[in-house]
Design an enzyme around this catalytic site. Structure first.
Site, short mmCIF file in Angstrom:
data_model
loop_
_atom_site.label_atom_id
_atom_site.label_comp_id
_atom_site.label_asym_id
_atom_site.label_seq_id
_atom_site.Cartn_x
_atom_site.Cartn_y
_atom_site.Cartn_z
N GLU A 148 -15.03 -61.98 61.76
CA GLU A 148 -15.04 -63.25 61.05
C GLU A 148 -16.48 -63.73 60.93
O GLU A 148 -17.23 -63.70 61.91
CB GLU A 148 -14.20 -64.30 61.79
CG GLU A 148 -14.23 -65.68 61.16
CD GLU A 148 -13.35 -66.69 61.91
OE1 GLU A 148 -12.34 -66.26 62.53
OE2 GLU A 148 -13.68 -67.89 61.90
N GLU A 153 -19.25 -74.17 58.91
CA GLU A 153 -18.19 -75.02 59.46
C GLU A 153 -18.80 -76.38 59.75
O GLU A 153 -19.99 -76.50 60.05
CB GLU A 153 -17.61 -74.44 60.75
CG GLU A 153 -16.70 -73.26 60.55
CD GLU A 153 -16.05 -72.83 61.86
OE1 GLU A 153 -14.91 -73.25 62.13
OE2 GLU A 153 -16.72 -72.10 62.62
#
Length: 266
Positions: A148, A153
């Site tokens: 990932e 974020e």
């Protein structure tokens, strides 16, 4: 709309980039533009590029999130030249919030290059937007072994901070390889900013507005380097969950993430 071509970009930009004194001059190369999603056709996201995740965290994405992901225009639409993902406080099929999550799995999967998006983020406790990637083998190789890459974020109660992260076998969740970036003269909820990575077989560099703040190599991870395969893109706003906590009474709704464009260079 999505545009795929072999045009040469304007060339090479030399900048002094970094978040600390040990960071070195880096060459940002934008050579061959292979994909640009400009979100210039109003309505639903381009079905030739995007699919939807529908439902709650019980469908496998976990993190104790509170939203129900839908494909409704109330939660996701292209308008005014932007993709607009909106989180809402509403009762919907047993959930207290709705939002949207789209992905390019099986439609656009990229191995290496520069991948960037220009995004304006929402504000509020409990909001967790992201622009990220998963290994194209995620159906057959259980996370985190599929890999990932979290290009961006953000937690809605910290409007000057984002973070970039990689997850893999032996370095996932709380043990992931991550670094924060802080704005000093702006906020992520009031202006658009460009979030990107430059990725090759031995390095992933993370950028905000062409400023390098994080670099990860195989020697930085305690497990296998699983970033030598194609990955697909994901955009979403999660609501609540293990990392941001739940919204509170002061969290304003609805709240939207606006995406001006996504571009990929090789």
């Amino acid at each position: 709309m999505i545009k795929i071509n072999n045009l040469l970009s304007v060339g090479i930009c030399l900048l002094f980039l970094g978040c600390s004194t040990d960071e070195k001059q880096t060459v940002i190369t934008k050579k061959t533009l292979v994909m640009s999603e400009e979100f210039d056709v109003a309505g639903a996201p381009n079905p030739d590029l995007w699919s939807y995740n529908i439902g709650t965290g019980n469908n496998g994405w976990g993190n104790n999130e509170k939203q129900y992901y839908t494909d409704r225009p109330q939660n996701i639409i292209v308008e005014n030249g932007n993709l607009k993902i909106t989180a809402r406080r509403e009762l919907y099929l047993g959930s207290a919030f709705t939002s949207a999550r789209i992905l390019t799995k099986g439609k656009l999967e990229q191995k290496y290059g520069r991948i960037e998006a220009r995004i304006k983020l929402p504000l509020g406790q409990g909001l967790w937007p992201a622009f990220w990637m998963l290994g194209a083998n995620s159906d057959t190789v259980i996370w985190p072994a599929c890999g990932e890459i979290d290009i961006m974020e953000y937690l809605g109660n910290s409007p000057t901070k984002i973070f970039g992260t990689v997850h893999g076998p032996g370095y996932s969740g709380g043990e992931s390889i991550s670094k924060n970036f802080f704005l000093s003269n702006s906020r992520f909820d009031t202006d658009f900013h460009v979030f990107g990575i430059e990725w090759d077989e031995n390095k992933i560099n993370f950028y905000v507005d062409d400023f390098l703040y994080h670099s990860v190599t195989p020697s930085d991870v305690p497990g296998e380097w699983v970033f030598n395969q194609p990955f697909y893109l994901i955009l979403n706003i999660a609501v609540g969950g293990n990392l941001p906590g739940s919204p509170n009474a002061e969290t304003p709704f609805p709240q939207s993430m606006l995406v001006d464009y996504i571009r990929i260079f090789e």
